[in-house]
Design a protein around this motif. Structure first.
Motif, PDB file in Angstrom:
ATOM      1  N   VAL A  87       0.848  -1.203   0.000  1.00  0.00           N
ATOM      2  CA  VAL A  87       0.000   0.000   0.000  1.00  0.00           C
ATOM      3  C   VAL A  87       0.878   1.246   0.000  1.00  0.00           C
ATOM      4  N   GLY A 139       2.257   1.828  -3.308  1.00  0.00           N
ATOM      5  CA  GLY A 139       1.267   2.175  -4.320  1.00  0.00           C
ATOM      6  C   GLY A 139       0.761   1.027  -5.170  1.00  0.00           C
ATOM      7  N   ARG A 163      -4.315  -0.920  -3.054  1.00  0.00           N
ATOM      8  CA  ARG A 163      -5.166   0.114  -2.461  1.00  0.00           C
ATOM      9  C   ARG A 163      -5.947  -0.529  -1.326  1.00  0.00           C
ATOM     10  N   LYS A 164      -6.130   0.226  -0.236  1.00  0.00           N
ATOM     11  CA  LYS A 164      -6.871  -0.283   0.916  1.00  0.00           C
ATOM     12  C   LYS A 164      -8.067   0.601   1.193  1.00  0.00           C
ATOM     13  N   ASP A 165      -9.218  -0.036   1.373  1.00  0.00           N
ATOM     14  CA  ASP A 165     -10.427   0.675   1.785  1.00  0.00           C
ATOM     15  C   ASP A 165     -10.406   0.754   3.310  1.00  0.00           C
ATOM     16  N   TYR A 216      -8.532  -5.010   0.336  1.00  0.00           N
ATOM     17  CA  TYR A 216      -7.478  -4.554  -0.560  1.00  0.00           C
ATOM     18  C   TYR A 216      -7.803  -4.885  -2.018  1.00  0.00           C
ATOM     19  N   SER A 243      -3.733  -1.854  -7.480  1.00  0.00           N
ATOM     20  CA  SER A 243      -3.857  -0.498  -8.002  1.00  0.00           C
ATOM     21  C   SER A 243      -3.397  -0.456  -9.454  1.00  0.00           C
TER      22      SER A 243
END
Length: 287
Positions: free
Chosen positions: A80, A83, A86-88, A94, A97
């Motif tokens: 993360v 890059g 992506r993590k919510d 996850y 990206s």
């Protein structure tokens, strides 16, 4: 006192039929002192996002990567920060990206094959008005590296980077047929001859016979062995020593083409396209 490892408490419970990835602890690291096991684990986490899943929770990632929860947490946190994931923050799940596409971009543009082949592939697509692909052999699989879709038939599931078994694909057979016998035997020994459709040829002896035919005719033709309703024709792109670098192929629908028509009209297109690309790449070798 050592700090406690933080665990993602909101991740779903283990189980639920999650498929396990290859256990990296049992891989080459046990015999190879130069093998970096932590790097292999990180790549295993990225491979856990194989397209069959939506966003993944930490427990799913750990299970599919065959690593501990602590390792999954550290690796996902690192990816993360870099890059690549992506993590919510709300669901703590996850996704890959768009930065992952950097690897595909650099691979394609580092190879002369992509730049050289594109105009020839576009010309072939315009000539036959069907989807034209270029695929590279990677062990017992082929990987699509160029795809020029037909305007009349779009297949959103077939994209650059898609892997398929070489033994039953036109692009795979077009390259296997031009390999030295020892290399061909090694690849076929590692091939899982599983059918993709009821028409897939899974008998090794018959596959080898089809490869002999492809080598003799200059192209490979596959009739509904990968997808029902699809015919594919491919010819090898060869280096100066006659070794396959890739294959250029046309895939089309049985609604528009018969096998006989594909042999008569599409096979000459892929063979001529492959010859032109081969001539333009003369003298270039991957290594």
């Amino acid at each position: 006192m050592a700090p406690r490892k933080m665990i993602d408490a909101s991740a779903p419970a283990e189980g639920g039929g999650i498929a396990l990835a290859e256990d990296v602890s049992a891989g080459p690291g046990r015999e190879d002192p130069l093998f970096i096991n932590s790097l292999a684990k990180g790549l295993g986490v990225l491979k856990a996002f194989d397209g069959d899943w939506d966003a993944l929770g930490l427990r799913e990632i750990a299970a599919r990567s065959s690593i501990s929860m602590g390792a999954a947490q550290r690796i996902t946190h690192t990816l993360v920060r870099l890059g690549y994931l992506r993590k919510d923050d709300r669901t703590r799940r996850y996704r890959l990206s768009a930065r992952m596409l950097d690897f595909a971009y650099h691979y394609l543009h580092a190879s002369p094959l992509y730049e050289v082949a594109i105009p020839f592939v576009a010309s072939a697509r315009d000539d036959c008005r069907e989807t034209v692909n270029v695929a590279e052999l990677d062990g017992p699989e082929v990987v699509a590296v160029i795809r020029m879709p037909s305007q009349r038939r779009m297949n959103p599931t077939s994209t650059i980077g898609r892997r398929l078994p070489a033994f039953c694909t036109a692009g795979g057979r077009a390259q296997l047929a031009w390999l030295p016998q020892d290399e061909l035997a090694d690849i076929l020994d590692r091939t899982d001859f599983q059918p993709r459709t009821p028409r897939t040829i899974t008998d090794r002896a018959e596959v080898e016979r089809r490869l002999e035919i492809a080598q003799r005719e200059g192209f490979a033709l596959v009739d509904e062995e990968v997808n029902l309703g699809e015919i594919a024709v491919a010819a090898p792109i060869l280096d100066g020593n006659g070794r396959p670098l890739a294959a250029v192929g046309v895939s089309t629908s049985t609604a528009h083409w018969t096998v006989e028509a594909a042999r008569e009209r599409l096979a000459p297109v892929v063979m001529e396209t492959a010859r032109r690309i081969s001539r333009s790449l003369r003298g270039w070798k991957p290594f």
